[in-house]
Design a protein around this motif. Structure first.
Motif, mmCIF file in Angstrom:
data_model
loop_
_atom_site.group_PDB
_atom_site.id
_atom_site.type_symbol
_atom_site.label_atom_id
_atom_site.label_comp_id
_atom_site.label_asym_id
_atom_site.label_seq_id
_atom_site.Cartn_x
_atom_site.Cartn_y
_atom_site.Cartn_z
ATOM 1 N N TYR A 156 -64.840 -17.076 86.548
ATOM 2 C CA TYR A 156 -65.039 -16.049 85.523
ATOM 3 C C TYR A 156 -66.395 -16.172 84.820
ATOM 4 O O TYR A 156 -66.858 -15.216 84.212
ATOM 5 C CB TYR A 156 -63.899 -16.107 84.493
ATOM 6 C CG TYR A 156 -62.607 -15.471 84.985
ATOM 7 C CD1 TYR A 156 -62.374 -15.260 86.345
ATOM 8 C CD2 TYR A 156 -61.617 -15.086 84.098
ATOM 9 C CE1 TYR A 156 -61.199 -14.698 86.796
ATOM 10 C CE2 TYR A 156 -60.434 -14.509 84.541
ATOM 11 C CZ TYR A 156 -60.235 -14.321 85.892
ATOM 12 O OH TYR A 156 -59.066 -13.751 86.331
ATOM 13 N N ALA A 162 -70.449 -10.324 78.171
ATOM 14 C CA ALA A 162 -70.521 -9.324 77.101
ATOM 15 C C ALA A 162 -69.902 -8.002 77.524
ATOM 16 O O ALA A 162 -69.714 -7.118 76.703
ATOM 17 C CB ALA A 162 -71.973 -9.109 76.683
ATOM 18 N N TRP A 163 -69.605 -7.861 78.826
ATOM 19 C CA TRP A 163 -69.043 -6.590 79.269
ATOM 20 C C TRP A 163 -67.855 -6.781 80.211
ATOM 21 O O TRP A 163 -66.728 -6.420 79.864
ATOM 22 C CB TRP A 163 -70.120 -5.709 79.928
ATOM 23 C CG TRP A 163 -69.540 -4.398 80.371
ATOM 24 C CD1 TRP A 163 -69.249 -4.028 81.645
ATOM 25 C CD2 TRP A 163 -69.111 -3.317 79.539
ATOM 26 N NE1 TRP A 163 -68.666 -2.784 81.657
ATOM 27 C CE2 TRP A 163 -68.568 -2.318 80.387
ATOM 28 C CE3 TRP A 163 -69.117 -3.098 78.161
ATOM 29 C CZ2 TRP A 163 -68.051 -1.126 79.903
ATOM 30 C CZ3 TRP A 163 -68.596 -1.894 77.674
ATOM 31 C CH2 TRP A 163 -68.085 -0.929 78.538
ATOM 32 N N LEU A 165 -65.840 -9.242 81.277
ATOM 33 C CA LEU A 165 -64.623 -9.951 80.900
ATOM 34 C C LEU A 165 -63.901 -9.299 79.729
ATOM 35 O O LEU A 165 -62.710 -9.018 79.829
ATOM 36 C CB LEU A 165 -64.929 -11.418 80.609
ATOM 37 C CG LEU A 165 -64.953 -12.319 81.833
ATOM 38 C CD1 LEU A 165 -64.962 -13.778 81.411
ATOM 39 C CD2 LEU A 165 -63.780 -12.079 82.769
ATOM 40 N N PRO A 166 -64.583 -9.022 78.612
ATOM 41 C CA PRO A 166 -63.837 -8.357 77.533
ATOM 42 C C PRO A 166 -63.290 -6.992 77.928
ATOM 43 O O PRO A 166 -62.237 -6.586 77.451
ATOM 44 C CB PRO A 166 -64.865 -8.263 76.392
ATOM 45 C CG PRO A 166 -66.175 -8.543 77.001
ATOM 46 C CD PRO A 166 -65.937 -9.390 78.199
ATOM 47 N N GLN A 167 -63.990 -6.305 78.842
ATOM 48 C CA GLN A 167 -63.543 -4.965 79.240
ATOM 49 C C GLN A 167 -62.491 -5.002 80.344
ATOM 50 O O GLN A 167 -62.071 -3.960 80.833
ATOM 51 C CB GLN A 167 -64.741 -4.128 79.723
ATOM 52 C CG GLN A 167 -65.830 -3.937 78.701
ATOM 53 C CD GLN A 167 -65.317 -3.228 77.453
ATOM 54 O OE1 GLN A 167 -64.537 -2.301 77.539
ATOM 55 N NE2 GLN A 167 -65.761 -3.677 76.299
ATOM 56 N N LEU A 168 -62.110 -6.202 80.801
ATOM 57 C CA LEU A 168 -61.125 -6.343 81.878
ATOM 58 C C LEU A 168 -61.623 -5.685 83.165
ATOM 59 O O LEU A 168 -60.949 -4.870 83.772
ATOM 60 C CB LEU A 168 -59.765 -5.761 81.472
ATOM 61 C CG LEU A 168 -59.175 -6.295 80.166
ATOM 62 C CD1 LEU A 168 -57.911 -5.545 79.808
ATOM 63 C CD2 LEU A 168 -58.878 -7.774 80.276
ATOM 64 N N SER A 169 -62.833 -6.036 83.530
ATOM 65 C CA SER A 169 -63.413 -5.521 84.767
ATOM 66 C C SER A 169 -63.640 -6.692 85.705
ATOM 67 O O SER A 169 -64.540 -7.510 85.487
ATOM 68 C CB SER A 169 -64.740 -4.816 84.469
ATOM 69 O OG SER A 169 -65.359 -4.452 85.673
ATOM 70 N N LEU A 170 -62.793 -6.822 86.714
ATOM 71 C CA LEU A 170 -62.833 -7.976 87.606
ATOM 72 C C LEU A 170 -63.348 -7.584 88.986
ATOM 73 O O LEU A 170 -63.005 -6.532 89.527
ATOM 74 C CB LEU A 170 -61.437 -8.588 87.762
ATOM 75 C CG LEU A 170 -60.767 -9.092 86.480
ATOM 76 C CD1 LEU A 170 -59.432 -9.741 86.813
ATOM 77 C CD2 LEU A 170 -61.656 -10.083 85.754
#
Lengths: 427, 148
Positions: A156, A162-163, A165-170
């Protein structure tokens, strides 16, 4: 007219460790990145017939040493372990490079560029990775297996904190979108897709089973038999042994994460015959960053651009390539790059897999290393690909040698599905 | 990245007396229920999320603007977020303003036990609207709610 290296560069030596887990695999048990690197470095120097004194600089690719070993500044440590630092009066240059899974590919490129620029004549470049074990100053030389959270953190941390992980984009989720877009583009139903995914695993396994240094080199049929299945197809379709990870992709459609190292000795071409009678020429390279998103998802401009740069530099076309190593972190990164690289035509890879064309016995071989099915030591991927291609081009690949011996090979490495690196080698 | 405030405009700059961070401001806007992007003063392109220099004209001169919130879901997938311990939908969205972004998709009608249904969400021209959520780790995020 593409860019040219200002001075031709050859690969005169290659070496890799046994891939595996430093907490489980006998050959590398209890090793840290120093021992792994030194193993691979010594093997490459032996292969090249040189000593540390003759090497001018060191470039090490590594992704997660802060997380696995609490260790920065690998360049400084490894140059000493490689016998190039203080102690022999050498006072040479070393630096670590990080580019996620493409770290060692970037290290190789930087090594090539320093020779091409005239700064150095001979350099050692490669990668080392421990990404399943935790080692620290409280118990030096005593790795313990990472917890699940520690293992996840290793992956991870390559996301944009800044984008993404917090936005749940994997990335894995994006890569399952790649494969669904590919299905739709070429009209594959889900049953056909699973035939294709199984064929990729079979092809990688068939190639990798002949590599004694692969982490996983057991024949697939043996693994199936151990689990009580009469054939590998039933085994791979078992939700117990091959569960869905990110639909439609399953566990075996992903990498077999492991530890390991590899190095190459790069040399100015006018000097290489002093050391190696079978130098492999570093013909071309490209690197292009993008995102794992694209308007079409079944094709990605960063892959096309990085290969365009490399083909132009090498003066070859996709039809000239005899063997490819592709970093298939997930199966999507096998199918789509092979078409974007031009090694297969559009919509051809899935058929080629089913027809068995991608094994070392096929007419378009891919992943003689076994690909990520045989082991994925993230920061060492590119150099391990290079090792296997150099062995093939020299005709020294052993049991899975391509016949006739290939003339030109291409390695495609990619960091986090957004940092595409291509190398082209020739003999 | 640092920003200098001049009235309603934010200029990326190497110095200045009112230096503030872009990421911090973006998330502070979210905390106040505002989804804001950057409009480039040089060429007018809209960037979401905000970033340093304009990829179109190279300008460092941006103003914050509220996003329309509207977009099209282009691709979607379903799977686990292992660190956060959730099963969720993730989508790739083309915003009305032109940016491509990726994030969580909100659709209560999706049955997570039937992941194969996600195929119907791909390239299906589904309208979505941005919605501010709090992710399981506590940070504010922008998610995309499917409109039926």
């Amino acid at each position: 007219m593409g860019r040219r290296l200002a001075r031709p560069v050859d690969i005169i030596g290659v070496g890799i460790t046994k891939l595996g887990l430093v907490t489980e695999t006998a050959e590398i048990m209890n090793m840290t990145s120093r021992e792994l690197w030194t193993w691979a470095a010594y093997e490459a120097m032996q292969d090249a017939g040189i000593t540390p004194k003759e090497i001018d600089a060191l470039f090490v690719g590594n992704m997660v040493s802060e997380l696995s070993e609490d260790q920065y500044h690998l360049g400084n440590i490894l140059i000493q372990w490689t016998g190039m630092g203080t102690g022999n009066g050498a006072w040479k240059s070393a630096v670590r490079l990080e580019g996620a899974c493409a770290s060692s590919s970037h290290a190789i490129r930087q090594g090539v560029f320093t020779i091409a620029a005239g700064m150095y004549d001979i350099v050692i470049a490669g990668g080392v990775e421990i990404n399943n074990a935790k080692i620290g100053s409280k118990a030096p030389g005593e790795p313990r297996r990472m917890t699940n959270e520690e293992r996840l953190r290793c992956i991870y941390c390559h996301y944009d904190q800044a984008w993404d992980l917090p936005q749940l984009s994997l990335q894995d989720m994006n890569l399952s979108q790649w494969i669904m877009a590919y299905m739709k583009r070429y009209g594959l139903d889900i049953e056909t897709l699973y035939d294709v995914l199984d064929a990729r695993i079979s092809s990688n396994n068939f190639n990798g089973q002949f590599n004694p240094k692969a982490y996983w080199n057991r024949p697939l049929e043996d693994a199936a038999a151990d689990a009580g299945f009469s054939n590998s197809r039933e085994y791979l379709r078992s939700s117990e042994h091959n569960p869905i990870a990110h639909w439609p992709l399953r566990l075996w459609d992903g990498p077999r994460r492991c530890d390991g190292a590899g190095t190459v000795i790069l040399c100015a071409a006018e000097l290489s015959k002093q050391f190696q009678q079978k130098p492999i020429h570093y013909l071309g390279t490209g690197n292009s960053h993008g995102t794992s998103l694209s308007e079409k998802m079944y094709t990605h401009p960063m892959i096309i651009e990085s290969s365009r740069q490399a083909y132009e530099m090498a003066g070859v076309s996709p039809g000239d390539i005899d063997a490819v190593e592709v970093y298939d972190y997930l199966a999507s990164e096998y199918l789509i790059p092979l078409e974007d690289l031009g090694y297969f035509g559009r919509g051809e890879v899935w058929k080629a897999l089913i027809e068995g064309r991608t094994t070392f016995k096929g007419d378009r071989p891919v992943n003689l290393s076994g690909g990520s099915s045989a082991g994925s030591a993230v920061g060492s991927i590119g150099v391990i690909q290079t090792y296997y291609l150099v062995k093939q081009l020299r005709g020294e690949a052993g049991a899975n040698q391509i016949e006739p011996v290939p003339r030109i090979g291409l390695a495609y490495d990619c960091g986090a599905a957004r940092d595409a690196v291509v190398h082209i080698f020739g003999r | 990245m640092i920003v200098v405030q001049r009235g309603m405009q934010w200029f990326i700059s190497s110095g200045g007396s009112e230096v503030q961070p872009v990421v911090n401001l973006f998330y502070n806007y979210l905390k106040k229920e505002n989804i804001m992007g950057f409009r480039c003063s040089g060429c007018g392109i809209i960037l979401f999320p905000p970033q340093g220099l304009c990829p179109n004209c190279g300008s460092n001169d941006f103003s914050w603007i509220p996003m329309s919130g509207r977009g099209k879901l282009m691709f979607a997938s379903v799977g686990p977020h292992r660190m956060m311990g959730i099963q969720f939908l993730q989508g790739t969205v083309r915003l009305e303003e032109g940016s491509w972004v990726s994030g969580m998709v909100l659709d209560e009608s999706f049955d997570l036990s039937k992941p194969e249904k996600i195929l119907g969400y791909n390239e299906a021209d589904i309208n979505v609207v941005m919605e501010i959520i709090q992710n399981p780790e506590g940070a504010k995020a922008v998610a995309f709610r499917v409109l039926r």
